[in-house]
Design a protein around this motif. Sequence first.
Motif, PDB file in Angstrom:
ATOM      1  N   TRP A   1       0.834  -1.199   0.000  1.00 54.61           N
ATOM      2  CA  TRP A   1       0.000   0.000   0.000  1.00 54.61           C
ATOM      3  C   TRP A   1       0.869   1.249   0.000  1.00 54.61           C
ATOM      4  CZ3 TRP A   1      -5.320  -0.076  -0.108  1.00 54.61           C
ATOM      5  CH2 TRP A   1      -5.929  -1.309   0.123  1.00 54.61           C
ATOM      6  N   LEU A   2       0.333   2.321  -0.592  1.00 58.00           N
ATOM      7  CA  LEU A   2       0.942   3.645  -0.524  1.00 58.00           C
ATOM      8  C   LEU A   2      -0.138   4.581  -0.008  1.00 58.00           C
ATOM      9  CD1 LEU A   2       3.295   5.625  -1.154  1.00 58.00           C
ATOM     10  CD2 LEU A   2       2.152   6.046  -3.333  1.00 58.00           C
ATOM     11  N   VAL A   3       0.180   5.292   1.065  1.00 60.36           N
ATOM     12  CA  VAL A   3      -0.769   6.225   1.661  1.00 60.36           C
ATOM     13  C   VAL A   3      -0.108   7.592   1.748  1.00 60.36           C
ATOM     14  CG1 VAL A   3      -2.202   6.739   3.682  1.00 60.36           C
ATOM     15  CG2 VAL A   3      -1.771   4.355   3.026  1.00 60.36           C
ATOM     16  N   ILE A   4      -0.791   8.611   1.225  1.00 60.77           N
ATOM     17  CA  ILE A   4      -0.312   9.991   1.337  1.00 60.77           C
ATOM     18  C   ILE A   4      -1.177  10.678   2.385  1.00 60.77           C
ATOM     19  CG2 ILE A   4      -0.033  12.217   0.178  1.00 60.77           C
ATOM     20  CD1 ILE A   4       0.652  10.691  -2.370  1.00 60.77           C
ATOM     21  N   ASP A   5      -0.523  11.365   3.302  1.00 59.36           N
ATOM     22  CA  ASP A   5      -1.201  11.994   4.429  1.00 59.36           C
ATOM     23  C   ASP A   5      -0.570  13.357   4.703  1.00 59.36           C
ATOM     24  OD1 ASP A   5      -2.889  12.261   6.667  1.00 59.36           O
ATOM     25  OD2 ASP A   5      -1.632  11.029   7.965  1.00 59.36           O
ATOM     26  N   GLU A   6      -1.175  14.084   5.614  1.00 60.40           N
ATOM     27  CA  GLU A   6      -0.652  15.383   6.046  1.00 60.40           C
ATOM     28  C   GLU A   6      -0.725  15.474   7.558  1.00 60.40           C
ATOM     29  OE1 GLU A   6      -1.762  18.541   2.569  1.00 60.40           O
ATOM     30  OE2 GLU A   6      -3.261  18.213   4.122  1.00 60.40           O
ATOM     31  N   VAL A   7       0.289  16.089   8.134  1.00 64.94           N
ATOM     32  CA  VAL A   7       0.292  16.426   9.553  1.00 64.94           C
ATOM     33  C   VAL A   7       0.808  17.849   9.684  1.00 64.94           C
ATOM     34  CG1 VAL A   7       0.597  14.075  10.450  1.00 64.94           C
ATOM     35  CG2 VAL A   7       2.609  15.442   9.903  1.00 64.94           C
ATOM     36  N   VAL A   8       0.499  18.493  10.799  1.00 63.38           N
ATOM     37  CA  VAL A   8       1.016  19.826  11.058  1.00 63.38           C
ATOM     38  C   VAL A   8       2.456  19.689  11.513  1.00 63.38           C
ATOM     39  CG1 VAL A   8       0.783  21.882  12.514  1.00 63.38           C
ATOM     40  CG2 VAL A   8      -1.251  20.709  11.695  1.00 63.38           C
ATOM     41  N   GLY A   9       3.354  20.526  10.967  1.00 59.90           N
ATOM     42  CA  GLY A   9       4.738  20.559  11.440  1.00 59.90           C
ATOM     43  C   GLY A   9       4.761  21.349  12.734  1.00 59.90           C
ATOM     44  N   LYS A  10       5.146  22.611  12.657  1.00 62.26           N
ATOM     45  CA  LYS A  10       5.016  23.508  13.803  1.00 62.26           C
ATOM     46  C   LYS A  10       3.763  24.349  13.592  1.00 62.26           C
ATOM     47  CE  LYS A  10       7.507  26.816  16.635  1.00 62.26           C
ATOM     48  NZ  LYS A  10       8.775  27.489  16.878  1.00 62.26           N
ATOM     49  N   HIS A  11       3.662  24.933  12.393  1.00 63.31           N
ATOM     50  CA  HIS A  11       2.492  25.750  12.052  1.00 63.31           C
ATOM     51  C   HIS A  11       1.841  25.319  10.747  1.00 63.31           C
ATOM     52  CE1 HIS A  11       3.745  28.529  15.171  1.00 63.31           C
ATOM     53  NE2 HIS A  11       4.928  28.611  14.621  1.00 63.31           N
ATOM     54  N   GLU A  12       2.636  24.779   9.843  1.00 61.05           N
ATOM     55  CA  GLU A  12       2.165  24.454   8.486  1.00 61.05           C
ATOM     56  C   GLU A  12       2.092  22.936   8.292  1.00 61.05           C
ATOM     57  OE1 GLU A  12       1.255  26.928   6.550  1.00 61.05           O
ATOM     58  OE2 GLU A  12       2.095  28.543   7.762  1.00 61.05           O
ATOM     59  N   MET A  13       1.395  22.550   7.221  1.00 60.79           N
ATOM     60  CA  MET A  13       1.210  21.124   6.950  1.00 60.79           C
ATOM     61  C   MET A  13       2.450  20.511   6.289  1.00 60.79           C
ATOM     62  SD  MET A  13      -1.697  20.755   8.262  1.00 60.79           S
ATOM     63  CE  MET A  13      -2.220  19.110   7.866  1.00 60.79           C
ATOM     64  N   ILE A  14       2.735  19.273   6.665  1.00 67.21           N
ATOM     65  CA  ILE A  14       3.771  18.451   6.035  1.00 67.21           C
ATOM     66  C   ILE A  14       3.011  17.366   5.274  1.00 67.21           C
ATOM     67  CG2 ILE A  14       5.702  16.864   6.364  1.00 67.21           C
ATOM     68  CD1 ILE A  14       6.118  18.186   9.141  1.00 67.21           C
ATOM     69  N   THR A  15       3.260  17.255   3.978  1.00 69.75           N
ATOM     70  CA  THR A  15       2.649  16.187   3.186  1.00 69.75           C
ATOM     71  C   THR A  15       3.697  15.093   3.035  1.00 69.75           C
ATOM     72  OG1 THR A  15       1.353  17.828   1.987  1.00 69.75           O
ATOM     73  CG2 THR A  15       1.481  15.627   1.015  1.00 69.75           C
ATOM     74  N   TYR A  16       3.311  13.870   3.362  1.00 68.57           N
ATOM     75  CA  TYR A  16       4.259  12.755   3.335  1.00 68.57           C
ATOM     76  C   TYR A  16       3.562  11.501   2.830  1.00 68.57           C
ATOM     77  CZ  TYR A  16       1.900  11.139   7.532  1.00 68.57           C
ATOM     78  OH  TYR A  16       0.945  10.689   8.411  1.00 68.57           O
TER      79      TYR A  16
END
Length: 191
Positions: free
Chosen positions: A82-97
């Motif tokens: 599987w490949l899953v693309i997600d986002e989390v907040v870094g300090k203030h902005e989103m990180i897409t991974y």
Amino acid sequence: MMIWKPNPLALIGIAMISVPIIAHAKIYVSAEQVQKILFPNKTLTKNPIIITDDLQDKMRSASSIRHPFQGDRIWKASDGSWLVIDEVVGKHEMITYAVAINPNGSVAGIEVLEYVESYGYEVAEAQWRKQFVGKTANDPIKLNQDIQNIGGATLSCKHLTDGVKRITVLYDLALKNISSSAAQAQISKAK
């Protein structure tokens, strides 16, 4: 009468201080490129899933991420990877991974697609990301426990680590039991 002549270096310094510091989005790879990087010889099929409230709650309690997971950027390979693309907040902005998961549920690799923060970009470095390879939902996947922190990037490290934990839990609770046709039927019913 004394005539004041400004020091040119002082003027440059004042001008530099008054210029706003702008964080520039750093796009490392696209969704298409990450598929080729993490699954070089595999064909992936887009396989979005519906994330139920119950699943969202279980993923949230396992990872402590409050930002809801969207089930629309998920791909499956014919071998059960599987490949899953997600986002989390870094300090203030989103990180897409992206997280690549082997058929056995272990992490095959992670890639950072986009990082916007001014600091903490070291999470995109291969040396840090390779700590996740082989981890499963049964591993702690916790910063300063089985994942090392990077000084100056603590929040990005913590949130990305929690994000990978959330994806391994997603695999364990939902993806490992889904066939492509079942996921498509689930999506069709929802429309």
